[in-house]
Design a protein around this motif. Structure first.
Motif, short mmCIF file in Angstrom:
data_model
loop_
_atom_site.label_atom_id
_atom_site.label_comp_id
_atom_site.label_asym_id
_atom_site.label_seq_id
_atom_site.Cartn_x
_atom_site.Cartn_y
_atom_site.Cartn_z
N MET A 192 1.06 -1.03 0.11
CA MET A 192 0.53 -0.05 -0.07
C MET A 192 0.50 1.53 0.23
O MET A 192 0.71 2.05 -0.42
CB MET A 192 -1.04 0.17 1.24
N ALA A 193 1.93 1.38 0.00
CA ALA A 193 2.48 2.42 0.18
C ALA A 193 3.30 2.81 -0.53
O ALA A 193 3.08 3.78 -1.00
CB ALA A 193 4.45 2.07 1.25
N LEU A 194 3.33 1.89 -2.12
CA LEU A 194 3.37 2.32 -3.43
C LEU A 194 2.16 2.47 -4.24
O LEU A 194 2.22 3.42 -4.94
CB LEU A 194 3.65 0.87 -3.83
N ILE A 195 0.83 1.70 -3.83
CA ILE A 195 -0.01 1.87 -4.41
C ILE A 195 -0.70 2.83 -3.89
O ILE A 195 -1.24 3.93 -5.07
CB ILE A 195 -0.92 1.12 -3.85
N GLY A 196 -0.89 3.95 -3.04
CA GLY A 196 -0.55 5.57 -2.28
C GLY A 196 -2.50 4.79 -1.88
O GLY A 196 -2.72 4.36 -1.90
N THR A 197 -2.86 6.21 -1.41
CA THR A 197 -4.92 6.22 -1.11
C THR A 197 -5.14 6.95 -1.57
O THR A 197 -6.06 7.52 -2.04
CB THR A 197 -4.33 6.72 0.31
N ASP A 198 -4.73 7.40 -2.65
CA ASP A 198 -5.03 8.27 -3.74
C ASP A 198 -5.52 7.23 -5.12
O ASP A 198 -5.70 5.89 -5.34
CB ASP A 198 -4.79 9.57 -4.54
N GLY A 199 -6.64 7.60 -5.76
CA GLY A 199 -7.59 7.23 -7.04
C GLY A 199 -8.86 5.69 -6.24
O GLY A 199 -9.23 6.23 -5.26
N PRO A 200 -9.91 6.11 -7.01
CA PRO A 200 -10.63 5.03 -7.19
C PRO A 200 -10.28 4.12 -6.61
O PRO A 200 -8.90 3.10 -6.44
CB PRO A 200 -10.59 4.95 -8.51
N GLY A 201 -11.70 3.22 -5.47
CA GLY A 201 -11.35 1.75 -4.68
C GLY A 201 -11.17 2.20 -3.55
O GLY A 201 -10.02 3.39 -3.15
N LEU A 202 -12.19 2.01 -2.08
CA LEU A 202 -11.70 1.74 -1.03
C LEU A 202 -9.95 1.36 -0.43
O LEU A 202 -9.89 0.62 -1.46
CB LEU A 202 -12.83 1.97 -0.65
N ARG A 203 -9.68 2.12 0.12
CA ARG A 203 -8.19 1.96 0.55
C ARG A 203 -7.96 0.54 1.66
O ARG A 203 -8.24 1.61 2.85
CB ARG A 203 -6.86 2.59 0.67
N ILE A 204 -7.91 -0.62 1.51
CA ILE A 204 -7.57 -1.08 2.92
C ILE A 204 -6.30 -1.91 3.09
O ILE A 204 -5.30 -2.50 2.58
CB ILE A 204 -8.27 -2.55 3.18
N GLN A 205 -5.56 -1.51 4.09
CA GLN A 205 -3.85 -1.88 4.26
C GLN A 205 -4.26 -2.95 5.50
O GLN A 205 -5.03 -2.37 6.57
CB GLN A 205 -3.45 -0.67 5.50
N THR A 206 -3.78 -3.95 5.71
CA THR A 206 -4.01 -5.06 6.74
C THR A 206 -3.10 -5.53 7.37
O THR A 206 -1.91 -5.13 6.70
CB THR A 206 -4.45 -6.54 5.80
N GLY A 207 -3.00 -5.66 8.72
CA GLY A 207 -1.61 -6.14 9.59
C GLY A 207 -2.22 -6.21 11.05
O GLY A 207 -3.27 -6.86 10.68
N ALA A 208 -0.82 -5.86 11.80
CA ALA A 208 -1.45 -6.37 13.40
C ALA A 208 -3.24 -5.79 13.31
O ALA A 208 -3.71 -6.38 14.07
CB ALA A 208 -0.33 -5.80 14.05
N VAL A 209 -2.88 -4.38 13.11
CA VAL A 209 -3.90 -3.71 13.33
C VAL A 209 -4.81 -3.49 11.56
O VAL A 209 -3.77 -3.03 11.03
CB VAL A 209 -4.22 -2.18 13.74
N ASP A 210 -5.94 -3.46 10.95
CA ASP A 210 -6.29 -3.69 9.86
C ASP A 210 -7.13 -1.93 9.60
O ASP A 210 -7.85 -1.98 10.59
CB ASP A 210 -7.56 -4.31 9.24
N ARG A 211 -6.12 -1.01 8.67
CA ARG A 211 -6.97 0.11 8.54
C ARG A 211 -7.62 0.36 7.48
O ARG A 211 -7.16 -0.06 6.09
CB ARG A 211 -5.86 1.05 8.35
N ILE A 212 -9.17 0.67 6.83
CA ILE A 212 -9.62 0.85 6.32
C ILE A 212 -10.19 2.53 6.25
O ILE A 212 -10.47 3.84 6.71
CB ILE A 212 -11.45 0.29 6.54
N GLY A 213 -9.47 2.47 5.06
CA GLY A 213 -9.39 4.40 4.24
C GLY A 213 -8.32 4.82 5.15
O GLY A 213 -7.56 5.10 5.66
#
Length: 245
Positions: free
Chosen positions: A130-151
């Motif tokens: 997700m560091a490479l994909i980034g948070t901009d552009g279409p689609g809700l972004r989810i980063q999974t890990g020890a804590v999952d972050r949505i948006g």
């Protein structure tokens, strides 16, 4: 979206999946196909897995949601992915992109970015991806890990359930992507669908761990817990939080 999702939201969406039995087509890496198919099945969905160019349009057309995973990528799989995405986009159906190991390969990153331009409902990856994909552009972004972050930013959500053995069983993240797709098929609010699916898989992992001796037995117990989980377990264990910052 309206109200922020809660453990009760997760229980309600899970119940809807079990009642409606959505079809999820999975363009999934070959390492994790069975585990992912089992995970979708035990929560109540109906998986299909073909990547055949001759069949992909028919299978994607019958599916209620699509999950695209870029693991074990080759030229034929790329063509199948593009054909399936075109079918679901034409039908207005939800789809999720998992840009597996796009941080390893410039070619895979470029393909992930090509797919993101086609408008996935959700993009899900780990921190490096997700560091490479980034948070901009279409689609809700989810980063999974020890804590999952949505948006991201104000109004973002986090789900704090899970267990460290999830990182030691190949395919738990891919399985989670399939479960998110099943939830998207019955819940049009992407945040609610994602938070609910992440809570279900995270709580199931927590319930499975005490019954396991290590990662090997955990994988089996995890599927058993996904099959058995319901409203009671979600209301007592799910931790879905709203980021205030």
């Amino acid at each position: 979206m309206g109200a922020y999702p809660t453990p009760q939201t997760a229980a309600d969406v899970l119940a809807r999946v079990r009642r409606l039995r959505p079809r999820v087509h999975c363009l999934m890496n070959t390492v994790v196909q069975k585990f992912t198919a089992d995970g979708i099945t035990v929560v109540g969905g109906i998986p299909s897995m073909t990547s055949s160019l001759e069949e992909i349009a028919a299978f994607a057309g019958k599916a209620d949601a699509l999950t695209v995973n870029l693991g074990t990528l080759d030229a034929e799989r790329r063509r199948a992915i593009l054909r399936a995405v075109a079918v679901v986009n034409e039908a207005g159906k939800p789809w999720i992109l998992d840009p597996v190991h796009c941080d390893y390969s410039p070619q895979r990153l470029a393909f992930a970015q090509e797919l993101i331009a086609l408008g996935p409902t959700i993009v899900r990856g780990n921190a490096a991806e997700m560091a490479l994909i980034g948070t901009d552009g279409p689609g809700l972004r989810i980063q999974t890990g020890a804590v999952d972050r949505i948006g991201s930013g104000k109004g973002a959500m986090r789900v704090e359930n899970g267990h460290r053995w999830m990182a030691e069983v190949t395919g738990t993240g891919c399985l989670t992507g399939g479960v998110i797709a099943a939830f998207l098929a019955v819940e049009p609010d992407a945040v609610a669908a994602a938070a609910s699916a992440l809570a279900v898989t995270g709580v199931a992992a927590e319930l499975a761990a005490p019954l396991s001796r290590g990662p090997g037995s955990f994988g089996i117990a995890f599927l058993d817990a996904l099959s058995a989980i319901g409203e009671r377990e979600l209301l007592s264990h799910a931790r879905i939080e709203h980021d205030q910052d």
